[in-house]
Design a protein around this motif. Structure first.
Motif, mmCIF file in Angstrom:
data_model
loop_
_atom_site.group_PDB
_atom_site.id
_atom_site.type_symbol
_atom_site.label_atom_id
_atom_site.label_comp_id
_atom_site.label_asym_id
_atom_site.label_seq_id
_atom_site.Cartn_x
_atom_site.Cartn_y
_atom_site.Cartn_z
ATOM 1 N N VAL A 35 2.343 -8.864 -17.174
ATOM 2 C CA VAL A 35 1.310 -9.580 -16.422
ATOM 3 C C VAL A 35 0.431 -8.612 -15.644
ATOM 4 C CG1 VAL A 35 0.932 -11.204 -14.520
ATOM 5 C CG2 VAL A 35 2.598 -11.734 -16.290
ATOM 6 N N LEU A 36 1.048 -7.746 -14.834
ATOM 7 C CA LEU A 36 0.265 -6.887 -13.944
ATOM 8 C C LEU A 36 -0.317 -5.656 -14.638
ATOM 9 C CD1 LEU A 36 2.511 -6.983 -10.765
ATOM 10 C CD2 LEU A 36 0.467 -8.330 -11.256
ATOM 11 N N GLY A 37 0.354 -5.162 -15.663
ATOM 12 C CA GLY A 37 -0.094 -3.929 -16.296
ATOM 13 C C GLY A 37 -0.897 -4.107 -17.559
ATOM 14 N N ILE A 38 -0.798 -5.282 -18.189
ATOM 15 C CA ILE A 38 -1.511 -5.472 -19.454
ATOM 16 C C ILE A 38 -2.482 -6.648 -19.386
ATOM 17 C CG2 ILE A 38 -1.214 -6.009 -21.914
ATOM 18 C CD1 ILE A 38 1.478 -4.481 -21.741
ATOM 19 N N MET A 39 -1.993 -7.806 -18.968
ATOM 20 C CA MET A 39 -2.837 -9.007 -19.025
ATOM 21 C C MET A 39 -3.986 -8.979 -18.018
ATOM 22 S SD MET A 39 0.093 -11.860 -19.734
ATOM 23 C CE MET A 39 -0.957 -13.140 -20.411
ATOM 24 N N VAL A 40 -3.746 -8.498 -16.810
ATOM 25 C CA VAL A 40 -4.832 -8.434 -15.825
ATOM 26 C C VAL A 40 -5.872 -7.394 -16.223
ATOM 27 C CG1 VAL A 40 -5.402 -7.944 -13.419
ATOM 28 C CG2 VAL A 40 -3.438 -9.376 -13.949
ATOM 29 N N PRO A 41 -5.475 -6.154 -16.585
ATOM 30 C CA PRO A 41 -6.512 -5.184 -16.988
ATOM 31 C C PRO A 41 -7.312 -5.597 -18.224
ATOM 32 C CG PRO A 41 -4.490 -4.034 -16.453
ATOM 33 C CD PRO A 41 -4.172 -5.497 -16.461
ATOM 34 N N GLU A 48 -9.499 -11.995 -10.052
ATOM 35 C CA GLU A 48 -9.548 -12.696 -8.765
ATOM 36 C C GLU A 48 -8.212 -13.348 -8.439
ATOM 37 O OE1 GLU A 48 -12.100 -13.393 -11.157
ATOM 38 O OE2 GLU A 48 -13.274 -11.802 -10.222
ATOM 39 N N ALA A 49 -7.458 -13.702 -9.486
ATOM 40 C CA ALA A 49 -6.133 -14.286 -9.261
ATOM 41 C C ALA A 49 -5.179 -13.254 -8.677
ATOM 42 C CB ALA A 49 -5.569 -14.832 -10.569
ATOM 43 N N MET A 50 -5.484 -11.977 -8.860
ATOM 44 C CA MET A 50 -4.633 -10.906 -8.345
ATOM 45 C C MET A 50 -5.316 -10.159 -7.200
ATOM 46 S SD MET A 50 -1.847 -10.894 -9.933
ATOM 47 C CE MET A 50 -1.365 -12.095 -11.146
ATOM 48 N N SER A 51 -6.159 -10.848 -6.444
ATOM 49 C CA SER A 51 -6.814 -10.200 -5.311
ATOM 50 C C SER A 51 -5.782 -9.815 -4.256
ATOM 51 C CB SER A 51 -7.858 -11.140 -4.702
ATOM 52 O OG SER A 51 -7.217 -12.234 -4.072
ATOM 53 N N TYR A 52 -6.180 -8.920 -3.378
ATOM 54 C CA TYR A 52 -5.254 -8.441 -2.353
ATOM 55 C C TYR A 52 -4.762 -9.583 -1.477
ATOM 56 C CZ TYR A 52 -3.218 -6.145 1.628
ATOM 57 O OH TYR A 52 -2.350 -5.778 2.624
ATOM 58 N N ASP A 53 -5.672 -10.456 -1.073
ATOM 59 C CA ASP A 53 -5.278 -11.556 -0.185
ATOM 60 C C ASP A 53 -4.257 -12.470 -0.843
ATOM 61 O OD1 ASP A 53 -6.903 -10.686 1.876
ATOM 62 O OD2 ASP A 53 -8.643 -11.810 1.117
ATOM 63 N N ARG A 54 -4.471 -12.788 -2.110
ATOM 64 C CA ARG A 54 -3.510 -13.652 -2.815
ATOM 65 C C ARG A 54 -2.179 -12.945 -3.017
ATOM 66 N NH1 ARG A 54 -5.790 -17.499 -7.339
ATOM 67 N NH2 ARG A 54 -3.626 -18.108 -7.131
ATOM 68 N N ALA A 55 -2.236 -11.656 -3.371
ATOM 69 C CA ALA A 55 -0.991 -10.902 -3.562
ATOM 70 C C ALA A 55 -0.243 -10.757 -2.244
ATOM 71 C CB ALA A 55 -1.298 -9.532 -4.156
ATOM 72 N N ALA A 56 -0.962 -10.511 -1.164
ATOM 73 C CA ALA A 56 -0.312 -10.393 0.147
ATOM 74 C C ALA A 56 0.280 -11.728 0.584
ATOM 75 C CB ALA A 56 -1.311 -9.886 1.181
ATOM 76 N N ASP A 57 -0.426 -12.824 0.315
ATOM 77 C CA ASP A 57 0.123 -14.148 0.642
ATOM 78 C C ASP A 57 1.405 -14.416 -0.141
ATOM 79 O OD1 ASP A 57 -1.867 -14.692 2.461
ATOM 80 O OD2 ASP A 57 -3.088 -15.838 1.042
ATOM 81 N N PHE A 58 1.409 -14.034 -1.422
ATOM 82 C CA PHE A 58 2.612 -14.216 -2.224
ATOM 83 C C PHE A 58 3.749 -13.339 -1.714
ATOM 84 C CE2 PHE A 58 5.260 -12.666 -5.765
ATOM 85 C CZ PHE A 58 5.899 -13.860 -6.075
ATOM 86 N N ALA A 59 3.456 -12.066 -1.432
ATOM 87 C CA ALA A 59 4.500 -11.131 -1.011
ATOM 88 C C ALA A 59 5.081 -11.482 0.347
ATOM 89 C CB ALA A 59 3.960 -9.710 -0.991
ATOM 90 N N THR A 60 4.330 -12.185 1.179
ATOM 91 C CA THR A 60 4.847 -12.551 2.497
ATOM 92 C C THR A 60 5.467 -13.939 2.516
ATOM 93 O OG1 THR A 60 2.631 -13.262 3.163
ATOM 94 C CG2 THR A 60 3.298 -11.029 3.760
ATOM 95 N N SER A 61 5.344 -14.685 1.427
ATOM 96 C CA SER A 61 6.078 -15.955 1.357
ATOM 97 C C SER A 61 7.550 -15.651 1.119
ATOM 98 C CB SER A 61 5.523 -16.836 0.232
ATOM 99 O OG SER A 61 5.864 -16.284 -1.030
ATOM 100 N N PHE A 62 8.413 -16.608 1.359
ATOM 101 C CA PHE A 62 9.854 -16.382 1.234
ATOM 102 C C PHE A 62 10.226 -15.971 -0.187
ATOM 103 C CE2 PHE A 62 14.203 -17.918 0.479
ATOM 104 C CZ PHE A 62 14.856 -17.130 1.416
ATOM 105 N N ILE A 63 9.765 -16.735 -1.167
ATOM 106 C CA ILE A 63 10.083 -16.434 -2.570
ATOM 107 C C ILE A 63 9.448 -15.117 -2.995
ATOM 108 C CG2 ILE A 63 9.775 -17.230 -4.952
ATOM 109 C CD1 ILE A 63 11.849 -18.825 -3.406
ATOM 110 N N GLY A 64 8.221 -14.885 -2.598
ATOM 111 C CA GLY A 64 7.543 -13.647 -2.954
ATOM 112 C C GLY A 64 8.212 -12.434 -2.344
ATOM 113 N N ALA A 65 8.646 -12.550 -1.088
ATOM 114 C CA ALA A 65 9.337 -11.438 -0.435
ATOM 115 C C ALA A 65 10.643 -11.127 -1.161
ATOM 116 C CB ALA A 65 9.608 -11.771 1.031
ATOM 117 N N LEU A 66 11.384 -12.162 -1.532
ATOM 118 C CA LEU A 66 12.618 -11.932 -2.282
ATOM 119 C C LEU A 66 12.324 -11.275 -3.629
ATOM 120 C CD1 LEU A 66 14.674 -15.190 -1.628
ATOM 121 C CD2 LEU A 66 15.034 -12.921 -0.660
#
Length: 121
Positions: A35-41, A48-66
């Motif tokens: 997903v991150l290395g082939i499909m997005v590039p 836009e689905a992998m913008s910093y704000d969206r990625a940071a929101d995911f990484a700081t959610s409980f499931i994303g942090a885990l």
């Protein structure tokens, strides 16, 4: 004669982390790389689905942090356990010092991944 009071081994703890790390590395990491290395590039998934704000929101959610912590730490536990036993197989008998060094490195990556997740945003 049967020893009625055998010495307890800490190996089940390390084997469980080894197994979890190997499973994660074999099942989840390829999908993450796809997903991150082939499909997005290639533009299959919108950048836009992998913008910093969206990625940071995911990484700081409980499931994303885990997810982030497991993605960084579990393969490290697997690798360090493999390194520890691989050194033994190659006749580098480092004893307790090698064991502590290997597992301390994996613990350090785990601690740093937890700190990383809490420092986002």
């Amino acid at each position: 004669m049967i020893n009625l009071h055998p010495k307890r081994s800490d190996e089940p703890v390390w084997w469980s982390l080894f197994g979890a790390g190997g499973t994660w590395f074999a099942m989840i990491s390829p999908v993450t790389i796809l997903v991150l290395g082939i499909m997005v590039p290639l533009g299959i998934i919108s950048p836009e689905a992998m913008s910093y704000d969206r990625a940071a929101d995911f990484a700081t959610s409980f499931i994303g942090a885990l997810f982030v912590i497991a993605t960084l730490s579990l393969p490290m536990w697997h690798g360090m356990h493999r390194l520890h036993h691989g050194m033994h197989d190659l006749k580098f008998h480092t004893g307790v010092v090698g064991k502590i060094a290997c597992y301390a490195a994996a613990f350090l990556v785990t601690a740093l991944s937890i700190i990383f997740v809490f420092m986002i945003k």
